[in-house]
Design an enzyme around this catalytic site. Structure first.
Site, PDB file in Angstrom:
ATOM      1  CG  ASP A 284      45.075  45.071  35.861  1.00  0.00           C
ATOM      2  OD1 ASP A 284      45.087  45.473  37.040  1.00  0.00           O
ATOM      3  OD2 ASP A 284      46.117  44.768  35.242  1.00  0.00           O
ATOM      4  CB  SER A 285      42.585  44.724  40.918  1.00  0.00           C
ATOM      5  OG  SER A 285      41.936  45.985  40.913  1.00  0.00           O
TER       6      SER A 285
ATOM      7  CG  ASP B 102      44.622  49.201  35.308  1.00  0.00           C
ATOM      8  OD1 ASP B 102      45.633  49.746  34.838  1.00  0.00           O
ATOM      9  OD2 ASP B 102      44.647  48.435  36.293  1.00  0.00           O
TER      10      ASP B 102
ATOM     11  CE  LYS C  53      46.702  51.414  37.500  1.00  0.00           C
ATOM     12  NZ  LYS C  53      47.544  50.228  37.235  1.00  0.00           N
TER      13      LYS C  53
ATOM     14  CD  GLU D 182      50.510  46.551  36.026  1.00  0.00           C
ATOM     15  OE1 GLU D 182      51.386  45.661  35.941  1.00  0.00           O
ATOM     16  OE2 GLU D 182      49.429  46.381  36.622  1.00  0.00           O
TER      17      GLU D 182
ATOM     18  CD  GLU E   6      50.843  47.119  43.467  1.00  0.00           C
ATOM     19  OE1 GLU E   6      50.417  47.568  42.385  1.00  0.00           O
ATOM     20  OE2 GLU E   6      50.392  46.073  44.001  1.00  0.00           O
TER      21      GLU E   6
HETATM   22  O1  KIV Z   1      44.302  47.233  39.190  1.00  0.00           O
HETATM   23  C1  KIV Z   1      44.498  47.788  40.278  1.00  0.00           C
HETATM   24  O2  KIV Z   1      43.702  47.692  41.221  1.00  0.00           O
HETATM   25  C2  KIV Z   1      45.716  48.578  40.443  1.00  0.00           C
HETATM   26  C3  KIV Z   1      45.969  49.156  41.785  1.00  0.00           C
HETATM   27  C4  KIV Z   1      46.582  48.128  42.645  1.00  0.00           C
HETATM   28  C5  KIV Z   1      46.797  50.391  41.699  1.00  0.00           C
HETATM   29  O3  KIV Z   1      46.482  48.711  39.528  1.00  0.00           O
END
Ligand code: KIV
Length: 291
Positions: free
Chosen positions: A72-73, A111, A141, A143, A209
């Site tokens: 999600d980055s 994500d 993934k 969180e 993290e």
């Molecule tokens: O979205 C992302 O890039 C992440 C990484 C920082 C692990 O969750």
């Protein structure tokens, strides 16, 4: 349309296969979740990078990176937002499809963005299904630790492998009071409890993290599933970085845990300036670029 099959499609197109003519032709084994666990058992490290598009996915896959995260980055690194919060499922799924369609070996992680799984295990499951069906992700993934155990259980029961993400969780930036190391001093126990809860719930791996190195080392030694560090020291079973940070495309102050392996921004800037000046002085296109 060109009749020459060697010719690259105009404007990039969709090249298939290796990016290097000399790449080995041996069959490539697809990385599965169990391979990461086997690597942990053998004491072997693995690497993970973010990727949000077809061409970087091909390069990282060819380089041997085991896991590609369509993070999600992308919110910050592709869409220009200042945090990961605004990106939506509908924005991330096409990027996931581009990456999953480009790799032959890497495990592709979709994500789940903020707000797409926290409301209930059922909401999370339905979102994860979209990442698998529409994005072609191999796993997802999310969180959170103890509080996300029901979501992880639901997804796992429904056939979706889950990678958890604990310690500093960017989607909770505002709740955590900003970008802060998690698990210092008395709060170290919390990181361990989160790690054990996600393992117990069925997660196949866990990202940690911004966790102190000694805490991450203890978690890694106590868990059966692999840990993946980002700012969590060298004892994790794997490491992950955001590719634009690691390879120097993004400018500005980088987090302390980033090592910059290249300065792609300078390479691109020089190339763009050279192109601009040749267009303006008339030296491009030359006769060999002209039909
Ligand atoms: O979205 C992302 O890039 C992440 C990484 C920082 C692990 O969750």
């Amino acid at each position: 349309m060109s009749s020459n099959p060697e010719e690259t499609a105009p404007y990039g197109g969709a090249p298939t296969g290796s990016t290097t003519a000399t790449a080995p032709k041996a069959p490539i084994k697809r990385i599965r979740t169990q391979h990461l666990r086997e690597m942990k058992e053998r004491g072997e490290r693995f690497s993970m990078l973010t990727s949000y598009d077809q061409l970087t996915a091909q390069v990282f896959d060819e380089a041997g990176i085991e896991v590609l995260l369509v993070g999600d980055s992308a919110s910050n690194n592709v869409l220009g937002n200042t945090t990961s919060l605004p990106i939506t499922v509908d924005e991330l799924i096409p990027l996931t499809r581009a990456v999953s369609g480009a790799v032959s070996r890497a495990l592709v992680v979709g994500d789940l963005p903020f707000g797409s799984y926290q409301a209930s295990p059922e909401q999370g499951y339905l979102t994860a299904v979209r990442f698998m069906k529409e994005g072609g992700a191999h796993c997802v993934k999310l969180e959170g630790g103890v509080e996300m155990a029901p979501q992880i259980e639901r997804m796992t029961r429904g056939g979706i492998p889950v990678m958890a993400h604990i310690g500093f969780t960017p989607q909770s930036e505002h709740a955590l009071g900003g970008y802060r190391v998690q698990g210092r001093g008395a709060t170290a126990d919390r990181v361990l409890r989160d790690a054990q809860a996600v393992q117990e719930a069925g997660a196949f791996a866990v990202v940690m993290e911004m966790v102190p190195g000694d805490v991450a080392a203890e978690v890694t030694s106590k868990l059966d599933i692999p840990t993946i560090g980002i700012g969590a020291g060298k004892e994790c079973d794997g490491q992950v970085l955001v590719w634009q940070d690691a390879f120097g495309l993004r400018t500005g102050r980088l987090p302390r845990f980033v090592k910059q392996y290249a300065d792609l921004r300078s390479v691109l800037l020089d190339a763009a300036r050279a192109y601009d000046s040749e267009v303006k002085d008339g030296s491009f296109p030359a006769p060999e670029h002209t039909f």
